[in-house]
Write a protein that holds these residues in place. Structure first.
Motif, PDB file in Angstrom:
ATOM      1  N   GLY A   1       0.822  -1.223   0.000  1.00  0.00           N
ATOM      2  CA  GLY A   1       0.000   0.000   0.000  1.00  0.00           C
ATOM      3  C   GLY A   1       0.844   1.255   0.000  1.00  0.00           C
ATOM      4  O   GLY A   1       0.524   2.239  -0.678  1.00  0.00           O
ATOM      5  N   MET A   2       1.956   1.230   0.747  1.00  0.00           N
ATOM      6  CA  MET A   2       2.829   2.412   0.763  1.00  0.00           C
ATOM      7  C   MET A   2       3.437   2.637  -0.610  1.00  0.00           C
ATOM      8  O   MET A   2       3.528   3.791  -1.088  1.00  0.00           O
ATOM      9  CB  MET A   2       3.931   2.203   1.797  1.00  0.00           C
TER      10      MET A   2
ATOM     11  N   VAL B   1      -5.692   1.639   2.652  1.00  0.00           N
ATOM     12  CA  VAL B   1      -4.657   2.666   2.788  1.00  0.00           C
ATOM     13  C   VAL B   1      -5.344   4.004   3.091  1.00  0.00           C
ATOM     14  O   VAL B   1      -6.267   4.421   2.342  1.00  0.00           O
ATOM     15  CB  VAL B   1      -3.803   2.753   1.512  1.00  0.00           C
ATOM     16  N   PHE B   2      -4.906   4.641   4.169  1.00  0.00           N
ATOM     17  CA  PHE B   2      -5.496   5.921   4.608  1.00  0.00           C
ATOM     18  C   PHE B   2      -4.515   7.046   4.334  1.00  0.00           C
ATOM     19  O   PHE B   2      -3.284   6.868   4.336  1.00  0.00           O
ATOM     20  CB  PHE B   2      -5.818   5.865   6.108  1.00  0.00           C
ATOM     21  N   SER B   3      -5.100   8.257   4.132  1.00  0.00           N
ATOM     22  CA  SER B   3      -4.287   9.469   3.965  1.00  0.00           C
ATOM     23  C   SER B   3      -3.803   9.935   5.325  1.00  0.00           C
ATOM     24  O   SER B   3      -4.286   9.469   6.369  1.00  0.00           O
ATOM     25  CB  SER B   3      -5.122  10.570   3.289  1.00  0.00           C
TER      26      SER B   3
ATOM     27  N   PHE C   1      -7.613   3.951  -0.920  1.00  0.00           N
ATOM     28  CA  PHE C   1      -7.910   2.805  -1.772  1.00  0.00           C
ATOM     29  C   PHE C   1      -7.694   1.529  -0.952  1.00  0.00           C
ATOM     30  O   PHE C   1      -7.218   1.583   0.198  1.00  0.00           O
ATOM     31  CB  PHE C   1      -7.034   2.776  -3.031  1.00  0.00           C
ATOM     32  N   VAL C   2      -8.054   0.407  -1.576  1.00  0.00           N
ATOM     33  CA  VAL C   2      -7.984  -0.899  -0.895  1.00  0.00           C
ATOM     34  C   VAL C   2      -7.120  -1.838  -1.749  1.00  0.00           C
ATOM     35  O   VAL C   2      -7.260  -1.881  -2.974  1.00  0.00           O
ATOM     36  CB  VAL C   2      -9.383  -1.510  -0.684  1.00  0.00           C
ATOM     37  N   VAL C   3      -6.218  -2.570  -1.074  1.00  0.00           N
ATOM     38  CA  VAL C   3      -5.422  -3.617  -1.712  1.00  0.00           C
ATOM     39  C   VAL C   3      -5.957  -4.975  -1.228  1.00  0.00           C
ATOM     40  O   VAL C   3      -6.029  -5.201  -0.011  1.00  0.00           O
ATOM     41  CB  VAL C   3      -3.928  -3.478  -1.378  1.00  0.00           C
ATOM     42  N   ALA C   4      -6.346  -5.844  -2.144  1.00  0.00           N
ATOM     43  CA  ALA C   4      -6.957  -7.138  -1.783  1.00  0.00           C
ATOM     44  C   ALA C   4      -6.205  -8.279  -2.461  1.00  0.00           C
ATOM     45  O   ALA C   4      -5.794  -8.155  -3.622  1.00  0.00           O
ATOM     46  CB  ALA C   4      -8.433  -7.156  -2.182  1.00  0.00           C
TER      47      ALA C   4
END
Length: 897
Positions: free
Chosen positions: A84-85, A181-183, A190-193
């Motif tokens: 995510g990063m 993932v948050f700001s 967005f979301v990583v799945a």
């Protein structure tokens, strides 16, 4: 007064007679009831113990599955955070191709991931590794099964674990994971799945020592089954779409919401079977690992481990007990007959040899006494014979003891067939037989029996399909010509005659038999004239001495001499081995006194001339058996005050059991105490018993010349010479080697570091007048080092070091193949040596195995080490035998040319 114990009649009454019959029945019924009660108690105790141990094992196995899953999920949570990063820094929402590249890299780098997806807040898939590039991507807002869970994931910090789907579970065990993932302001971006495939967990579970029928799985806190191995069959879709409403596992989880571990038993949803299992909750994840096993298999395992064999044993014991009871009743009727037969058997075994059925020593003593009485009463001849098979030990060593026993039984049968019905054949043990020939009226009848015996023994014996021939030695004594009146003494005289027959160098048709004479010791038929001539030769000076030098290996100079008798008869010189077996006790005593006195007189002259020598003299067994032998030696030595006792060495030849007799041992010990040295001659020959050497009062051993003389043609026999040298070193005695006939022998024995050398390579037996000049001028050379004996000895030294290292884990330096002396010798003589390629190959195999043994000794198993050691022994033996054959052929070719 002799007291005889009387056994009560009640103890000897048959058990089938009342009241013993009822007592036996009561004992049997009581034992049956006790066994049944014990069986019930044992079943209850074993079940409780097995249940407790099995529950503990199930909980340990569930904890193992939980820890494995925990580590896996923690690893993927860290991986999703890192992904995510990377996507956030790459502005992946606005660059789908860049996002797809990052997702593909993550999928390749992470094992077990089926695909990777980037999902916008709207539910639109931005990039996915499951969809080929260029094709349209799905929108989760249109999927009612996914969209509610996705909205919850937008509010979740950390990794989220989803409900399972029907599709992934058809072929594999999947867990769907996502990370939001948050700001920096805390808003979702967005979301990583990723769907996670547990293939490697399935593989590890297959390799785990789980019992047959065991099921392993994960269940969510909302009781959805996340995954299960083995994959359940049947109503799979319904099981995945709805949590099970009931079941033993759900009931246990609801009853213990805070417990990390627990166990359960009852019916479950999967398969509607009664299971016994255990569970362990995971930390930080809404999952619980469980493991279960059908109670039917559990009971079957308990039955097999705790009940089956004891029950089978119980049934066998009850059946055996009933059979034994009936058998006892049956055998009781035969007890009287068996008791009489058993008494007869004991009497037979006490007086007969078990193997051949011949009378043994005890029975022979009774028969012998009766035969003596009959011979005296009837005034007839009684012949006692002591027969021994020559080289019978070789039959045992080559064909085995079973074949040797068969040969002895056949020999017993032939001997019984050769003698008359009134004669007796007995076996004392081993290959020794005794013959009692009764009622003989003359020697002609004896000759007829001996002819039949010789014919019977000369016939070949069939051993394991091969025909072999044996020789025998027979000693005879004839009563009343032998004035001994006791059976033991007559048997001893026959034994002495047998050893004299065995020691005779030439064994013709009559040479295998030797008679005992009461006055003159052991003589053979036709030797009367020879004995009379010998006594006259001693008086006339026809018996002289020759002196063979013994060289000390440390100095290379002559240190001593051995006195050897020679008889000048009919114009030729006869050595002792040609006339000594025919001499009686009187002649041997006279010869011994002559050699000792003449040798000491000559030694005095040499010492007065400045020669510091010792004298070695042979002693016969008959001299040791003489009561005043030690006094005679010390008295004779006292007549020569210039000779110290330690300058006299008496060489004793161990024949028969002479060195076990108390008289002989007392003589030797007394002489040693006076300073005279004792040497045991011909060590390693057929007469020497090596295990008894350590118990004999000796200072020196002389290795038999037959071992050394043939080494040039049989280098494989070097191991026997080396063993005898090591034996002498272990006993800490002086070691003399006879039979040194070549320069090659000298080079080899220098390497072996013995004390004295004797043989034709130094000098033949010298006349007394030539000894002084020889002693002053002789210096031992270095010998011929270009010999396979020296190279083979050095090679065997390395082989022994490798064997010692393998057995005792000691250190040794591995010998390089090119540096081995035997390699250089083989290459140097390759043109003349037949089969040199095969010899080099065997030699190289020995060194290769030595290197492998060194490696295995450091990290291998004992079984592998013993296997390699056996292979090295086999190759080394083949190499030595091949080298011996090649050397013989090479020397024969050289002699022919």
């Amino acid at each position: 007064m002799k007291v005889t114990l009387k056994i009560p009649a009640v103890l000897t009454r048959p058990i089938t007679v009342p009241p013993h019959r009822w007592a036996m029945r009561l004992v049997f019924l009581g034992a049956l009831m006790g066994i049944l009660a014990f069986s019930g108690w044992y079943a209850w105790i074993s079940w409780r113990s097995y249940e407790r141990d099995s529950l503990s094992q199930l909980m340990m196995e569930s904890d193992m599955v939980a820890q494995s899953t925990q580590r896996l999920l923690d690893g993927h949570a860290s991986g999703l955070r890192f992904l995510g990063m990377q996507l956030q820094r790459a502005d992946a929402l606005h660059h789908p191709r860049r996002a797809r590249t990052l997702l593909l890299d993550y999928q390749k780098a992470t094992s077990g991931v089926a695909s990777a997806n980037l999902i916008a807040l709207s539910g639109q898939v931005i990039a996915s590794t499951a969809v080929p590039a260029g094709e349209s991507l799905p929108d989760f807002r249109n999927d009612p099964a996914i969209w509610p869970g996705f909205q919850k994931a937008l509010q979740t910090h950390g990794m989220r674990v989803y409900h399972p789907l029907q599709g992934p579970l058809r072929g594999h065990w999947f867990i769907r994971l996502s990370h939001t993932v948050f700001s920096p302001a805390g808003k979702p971006l967005f979301v990583v799945a990723t769907p996670l495939r547990f293939d490697h967990i399935e593989d590890s579970l297959r390799l785990s020592p789980l019992r047959p029928g065991t099921a392993v799985g994960l269940i969510r806190n909302d009781f959805y089954i996340e995954g299960r191995w083995p994959i359940p069959l049947g109503n799979l879709a319904g099981m995945l779409s709805h949590p099970p409403p009931t079941g033993a596992l759900r009931h246990a989880l609801e009853s213990n919401p805070q417990a990390r571990q627990g166990h359960y038993a009852g019916f479950v949803t999967v398969g509607q079977t009664y299971l016994v299992g255990a569970f362990t909750r995971l930390s930080h994840y809404p999952l619980t690992a469980f493991i279960s096993i059908p109670r039917s298999r559990w009971l079957a395992a308990w039955w097999r481990r705790q009940v089956e064999f004891p029950l089978l044993f119980l049934i066998i014991m009850l059946g055996s007990g009933l059979a034994a009871y009936r058998r006892i009743v049956f055998l009781d009727h035969r007890w009287s007959e068996q008791r009489e037969a058993f008494a007869q058997t004991l009497a037979t075994q006490a007086t007969h040899d078990i193997l051949t059925g011949l009378p043994n020593r005890e029975a022979l003593r009774l028969v012998f006494d009766q035969a003596l009485a009959r011979a005296e009463r009837q005034e007839l001849l009684l012949v006692a014979g002591f027969l021994d098979l020559d080289a019978f030990k070789l039959v045992n060593d080559r064909y085995g003891h079973a074949a040797g026993d068969d040969l002895l039984k056949e020999m017993a049968r032939r001997l019984q067939g050769a003698v008359r019905r009134t004669d007796t054949v007995a076996r004392l043990g081993g290959d020794e037989f005794v013959l009692l020939l009764e009622g003989l009226r003359g020697v002609d009848q004896l000759d007829q029996v001996l002819a039949r015996l010789q014919t019977a023994i000369a016939q070949p014996f069939l051993i394991q399909g091969k025909e072999i021939s044996l020789l025998a030695s027979l000693g005879l004594t004839i009563y009343p010509f032998d004035e001994a009146t006791e059976a033991d003494l007559l048997l001893r005289h026959a034994d002495q005659a047998m050893y004299a027959a065995k020691a005779r160098p030439e064994r013709g048709r009559e040479g295998w038999v030797q008679l005992y004479h009461p006055d003159l010791g052991t003589i053979t038929m036709g030797d009367e004239i020879l004995r009379q001539d010998f006594l006259q030769a001693l008086v006339a000076g026809d018996v002289t001495l020759r002196y063979q030098p013994l060289v000390a290996l440390t100095t290379g100079r002559v240190a001593g001499i051995e006195a050897l008798s020679r008889w000048h008869r009919e114009g030729r010189e006869i050595s002792p081995d040609q006339f000594l077996p025919s001499l009686g006790t009187q002649e041997r005593h006279a010869l011994g006194r002559f050699v000792l006195q003449t040798g000491l007189q000559q030694l005095t002259q040499w010492r007065e001339a400045g020669l510091d020598l010792f004298l070695s003299v042979n002693v016969t067994p008959e001299e040791l058996d003489q009561s005043g032998f030690a006094d005679t030696v010390l008295s004779t030595l006292g007549n020569y005050p210039r000779i110290p006792p330690e300058a006299l060495i008496l060489e004793v030849l161990e024949i028969g059991e002479i060195l076990e007799q108390e008289v002989a041992l007392e003589h030797l010990q007394r002489l040693r105490n006076a300073g005279v040295k004792i040497a045991l001659d011909d060590v390693g020959s057929a007469y020497a018993s090596l295990p008894r050497l350590k118990n004999l009062p000796i200072d020196e051993i002389k290795i038999d010349q037959s071992f050394v003389r043939e080494l040039l043609n049989k280098p494989q026999d070097l191991i026997f010479v080396e063993s005898l040298v090591n034996l002498g070193m272990g006993m800490n005695v002086i070691i003399t080697v006879e039979g040194v006939e070549t320069e090659e022998h000298i080079a080899l024995l220098r390497e072996m570091e013995v004390d004295y050398l004797q043989g034709y390579a130094i000098a033949r037996p010298l006349e007394a007048e030539a000894v002084a000049d020889f002693v002053r001028t002789f210096v031992l050379g270095t010998g011929d080092a270009d010999t396979p004996l020296l190279a083979l000895y050095q090679h065997l030294g390395w082989v022994h070091a490798a064997e010692e290292s393998a057995m005792n884990h000691g250190d040794y330096a591995h010998g390089d193949l090119a540096a081995c002396p035997i390699t250089a010798w083989l290459h140097a003589h390759a043109p003349k040596l037949p089969g040199v390629e095969a010899l080099l190959a065997e030699h190289e195999a020995v060194h290769a195995l030595g290197r492998e043994i060194l490696q295995v000794r450091q990290s291998g198993t004992r079984e592998e080490l013993h296997r390699l050691l056996g292979q090295m022994h086999e190759h080394s033996h083949r190499f030595q035998e091949g080298l011996g054959r090649a050397v013989r052929v090479m020397r024969d070719n050289a002699a022919a040319s």
